[in-house]
Scaffold this motif. Sequence first.
Motif, PDB file in Angstrom:
ATOM      1  N   TYR A 217      65.465  72.095  -4.507  1.00 17.64           N
ATOM      2  CA  TYR A 217      64.202  72.006  -5.229  1.00 17.64           C
ATOM      3  C   TYR A 217      63.554  70.639  -4.999  1.00 17.64           C
ATOM      4  N   LEU A 218      64.388  69.613  -4.960  1.00 19.46           N
ATOM      5  CA  LEU A 218      63.886  68.258  -4.713  1.00 19.46           C
ATOM      6  C   LEU A 218      63.208  68.182  -3.345  1.00 19.46           C
ATOM      7  N   LEU A 219      63.861  68.728  -2.331  1.00 19.76           N
ATOM      8  CA  LEU A 219      63.338  68.640  -0.961  1.00 19.76           C
ATOM      9  C   LEU A 219      62.080  69.480  -0.760  1.00 19.76           C
ATOM     10  N   ARG A 220      61.835  70.440  -1.614  1.00 22.72           N
ATOM     11  CA  ARG A 220      60.652  71.297  -1.499  1.00 22.72           C
ATOM     12  C   ARG A 220      59.479  70.810  -2.355  1.00 22.72           C
ATOM     13  N   ASN A 221      59.705  69.801  -3.178  1.00 26.63           N
ATOM     14  CA  ASN A 221      58.708  69.402  -4.168  1.00 26.63           C
ATOM     15  C   ASN A 221      57.657  68.463  -3.575  1.00 26.63           C
ATOM     16  N   PRO A 222      56.363  68.873  -3.547  1.00 25.46           N
ATOM     17  CA  PRO A 222      55.315  68.018  -2.967  1.00 25.46           C
ATOM     18  C   PRO A 222      54.990  66.795  -3.814  1.00 25.46           C
ATOM     19  N   LYS A 370      54.282  85.957  -7.747  1.00 29.22           N
ATOM     20  CA  LYS A 370      55.495  86.162  -8.537  1.00 29.22           C
ATOM     21  C   LYS A 370      55.991  84.834  -9.116  1.00 29.22           C
ATOM     22  N   HIS A 371      56.036  83.795  -8.259  1.00 26.43           N
ATOM     23  CA  HIS A 371      56.516  82.495  -8.718  1.00 26.43           C
ATOM     24  C   HIS A 371      55.593  81.907  -9.780  1.00 26.43           C
ATOM     25  N   LEU A 372      54.272  82.059  -9.585  1.00 29.17           N
ATOM     26  CA  LEU A 372      53.319  81.549 -10.567  1.00 29.17           C
ATOM     27  C   LEU A 372      53.489  82.257 -11.909  1.00 29.17           C
ATOM     28  N   GLN A 373      53.755  83.566 -11.851  1.00 26.39           N
ATOM     29  CA  GLN A 373      53.955  84.321 -13.081  1.00 26.39           C
ATOM     30  C   GLN A 373      55.219  83.859 -13.799  1.00 26.39           C
ATOM     31  N   ARG A 374      56.247  83.509 -13.031  1.00 26.74           N
ATOM     32  CA  ARG A 374      57.486  83.016 -13.637  1.00 26.74           C
ATOM     33  C   ARG A 374      57.262  81.680 -14.345  1.00 26.74           C
ATOM     34  N   ILE A 375      56.487  80.794 -13.697  1.00 26.60           N
ATOM     35  CA  ILE A 375      56.172  79.510 -14.332  1.00 26.60           C
ATOM     36  C   ILE A 375      55.345  79.724 -15.591  1.00 26.60           C
ATOM     37  N   LYS A 376      54.370  80.641 -15.512  1.00 26.16           N
ATOM     38  CA  LYS A 376      53.519  80.920 -16.667  1.00 26.16           C
ATOM     39  C   LYS A 376      54.344  81.466 -17.826  1.00 26.16           C
ATOM     40  N   LYS A 377      55.303  82.346 -17.526  1.00 32.19           N
ATOM     41  CA  LYS A 377      56.156  82.912 -18.567  1.00 32.19           C
ATOM     42  C   LYS A 377      57.027  81.831 -19.194  1.00 32.19           C
ATOM     43  N   ALA A 378      57.562  80.943 -18.344  1.00 31.97           N
ATOM     44  CA  ALA A 378      58.381  79.841 -18.863  1.00 31.97           C
ATOM     45  C   ALA A 378      57.541  78.915 -19.741  1.00 31.97           C
ATOM     46  N   GLN A 379      56.293  78.697 -19.345  1.00 36.74           N
ATOM     47  CA  GLN A 379      55.385  77.857 -20.129  1.00 36.74           C
ATOM     48  C   GLN A 379      55.138  78.462 -21.507  1.00 36.74           C
ATOM     49  N   GLN A 380      54.981  79.781 -21.542  1.00 39.42           N
ATOM     50  CA  GLN A 380      54.765  80.453 -22.823  1.00 39.42           C
ATOM     51  C   GLN A 380      56.003  80.333 -23.708  1.00 39.42           C
ATOM     52  N   LEU A 381      57.179  80.473 -23.115  1.00 36.31           N
ATOM     53  CA  LEU A 381      58.420  80.334 -23.870  1.00 36.31           C
ATOM     54  C   LEU A 381      58.586  78.912 -24.395  1.00 36.31           C
ATOM     55  N   LEU A 382      58.133  77.922 -23.612  1.00 32.74           N
ATOM     56  CA  LEU A 382      58.165  76.530 -24.065  1.00 32.74           C
ATOM     57  C   LEU A 382      57.268  76.350 -25.281  1.00 32.74           C
ATOM     58  N   LYS A 393      61.327  72.244 -17.407  1.00 34.99           N
ATOM     59  CA  LYS A 393      61.205  71.365 -16.239  1.00 34.99           C
ATOM     60  C   LYS A 393      62.046  71.892 -15.072  1.00 34.99           C
ATOM     61  N   GLU A 394      63.255  72.357 -15.387  1.00 39.24           N
ATOM     62  CA  GLU A 394      64.137  72.863 -14.323  1.00 39.24           C
ATOM     63  C   GLU A 394      63.532  74.091 -13.647  1.00 39.24           C
ATOM     64  N   ILE A 395      62.978  75.002 -14.464  1.00 38.20           N
ATOM     65  CA  ILE A 395      62.351  76.205 -13.903  1.00 38.20           C
ATOM     66  C   ILE A 395      61.139  75.823 -13.072  1.00 38.20           C
ATOM     67  N   LYS A 396      60.321  74.916 -13.604  1.00 41.38           N
ATOM     68  CA  LYS A 396      59.100  74.502 -12.911  1.00 41.38           C
ATOM     69  C   LYS A 396      59.424  73.791 -11.599  1.00 41.38           C
ATOM     70  N   SER A 397      60.426  72.917 -11.644  1.00 35.98           N
ATOM     71  CA  SER A 397      60.792  72.181 -10.431  1.00 35.98           C
ATOM     72  C   SER A 397      61.424  73.098  -9.386  1.00 35.98           C
ATOM     73  N   GLN A 398      61.924  74.253  -9.829  1.00 41.77           N
ATOM     74  CA  GLN A 398      62.488  75.214  -8.876  1.00 41.77           C
ATOM     75  C   GLN A 398      61.393  75.940  -8.108  1.00 41.77           C
ATOM     76  N   TYR A 399      60.351  76.369  -8.826  1.00 44.36           N
ATOM     77  CA  TYR A 399      59.371  77.245  -8.200  1.00 44.36           C
ATOM     78  C   TYR A 399      58.169  76.516  -7.591  1.00 44.36           C
ATOM     79  N   GLU A 400      57.793  75.354  -8.109  1.00 40.66           N
ATOM     80  CA  GLU A 400      56.615  74.664  -7.571  1.00 40.66           C
ATOM     81  C   GLU A 400      56.772  74.305  -6.091  1.00 40.66           C
ATOM     82  N   PRO A 401      57.921  73.736  -5.674  1.00 37.20           N
ATOM     83  CA  PRO A 401      58.075  73.450  -4.242  1.00 37.20           C
ATOM     84  C   PRO A 401      58.036  74.709  -3.377  1.00 37.20           C
ATOM     85  N   GLU A 402      58.594  75.810  -3.893  1.00 40.38           N
ATOM     86  CA  GLU A 402      58.572  77.062  -3.140  1.00 40.38           C
ATOM     87  C   GLU A 402      57.140  77.574  -2.997  1.00 40.38           C
ATOM     88  N   ILE A 403      56.350  77.410  -4.053  1.00 38.83           N
ATOM     89  CA  ILE A 403      54.945  77.829  -3.992  1.00 38.83           C
ATOM     90  C   ILE A 403      54.192  77.004  -2.961  1.00 38.83           C
TER      91      ILE A 403
END
Length: 511
Positions: A217-222, A370-382, A393-403
Amino acid sequence: MKKAIIYVRVSTDEQSEKGYSLQHQEDRLRQYCQQQQIDIIGFYKEDHSAKTFERPAFNELLKFLKTKRGNVDLLLFLKWDRFSRNAADAYSMISQLTKLGVEPQAIEQPLDLNIPENKIMLAFYLAAPEVENDRRSLNVIAGMRRAMKDGRHVTMAPKGYKNARNEQNRPIIVPSKDAPMVKWVFEEVAKGVLSIKEVWRTARRKGLNVGRSNIWYLLRNPIYYGKILLPAYKDEETKIISGLHEPIISEDLFYEVQDVLDGKKRNPKPKYTAREELPLRGFLQCPRCGRALTGSPSRGNGGTYFYYHCTNGCKERVKAEEVNKCFTKELARITIKDKYITLFEKAAEHYYHQNQERKSEKEVQTEIDKHLQRIKKAQQLLLDGELSAAEYKEIKSQYEPEIAQLERKRQDIEQMDANLLEYVKGTADLLRNLLRYYNNATLPVKQKLIGSIYPKKLIYEKNEFRTTEVNEVIAAIRRLGAAEEKREKEKAPETGGQSEEVIRIGSIQSL
């Protein structure tokens, strides 16, 4: 005497922002039961969001009611928003409790649900907190997006950064003590020498506390080259925003690492001095032991002579001049007739016009969504208090670099589509004049051509070459030509020169 269970609930943000207290609710409920001569046979409390009924204490309460069916008359709570902040779920739970013989009741908002008109007030009591939740969620999202558009990172700082405040007391992220080690990780991965696992282990030994999975996730994060990913929202598309924070690495280094992760950058080959006399060095395989042949000059008989030879002790050694001449004959042998190259151009043009919207691009966009929807769902749960900031943060840092990587891939596909006909024209011109191009090319261009035409190593034996395969484009055109010759022999009707042969754009571009 009626028997009741009392239930109190508060979420962390409610307690801090609105002054709700579990103790206050309990005191009010016990006082009410004493005044109304209600026997309390159970007490449940919890610190949890009321967005859903998936709450530990409430589940225990429900389990108790099912085992004590008929022994409980009332479920008492202070207000209806202590019971639920979701109208649809609340109605379902009220129905379930009623079947168990239990009447849910808010002592500060009492309602006789046997009176039909009171259901209007119930709807209001249940909908009001849900509306409040939704409004708060929208306000938080809007605020976060405004901050991100301004280039500010709005959540917990990723590894290599720390949260801080600027001169205007606004939250920012600044490089932390781990920043040099994060930069080292990117630099080592970009070299393509060590595996990701080996780099991670070394970084851990040097003091970088990052998990094995999180290193990806670190290596994919812009974020590390100064960018912030703004996810798509409503009618706004996904954007990459220039951040206000200080980058730890350069953009070039970031994308070098992405190429390594995607398998586009191979490990560096051993260095050797390029020689015009040895254009095939690195592309030949020993016919005896299967190892790669190298090449070198040899002095004798009053001159210098060049040879391709094996270093494995099998004594394979052939004159470079002889091999080089044979290779030009090999290029002449695989030269394709002009009419079949023209047929290829027409087929590619037809394919282009029939496939303006490529399936691969749609598939990439689907993955992004799909990844954006996962982040949005995690945001709602937060926002609902069901996820901690660290978990979000862990969920967001996982999907943002992939996006970000998928966005880059989608843009590459769009660019290749836009330039397809240009690639086709260039490829056709190269194939029509392949031998002339090769003979007149500089050494680097010759070697690039060899590598493009022959994806696997060549074997030279008994004055001829043999290899398992050639470039996909050349192979496809030759198949297309063979099929056309067969049709001509059979005198089949004209087909317009269009083929169902599918040729990957990447293979065209490689030539």
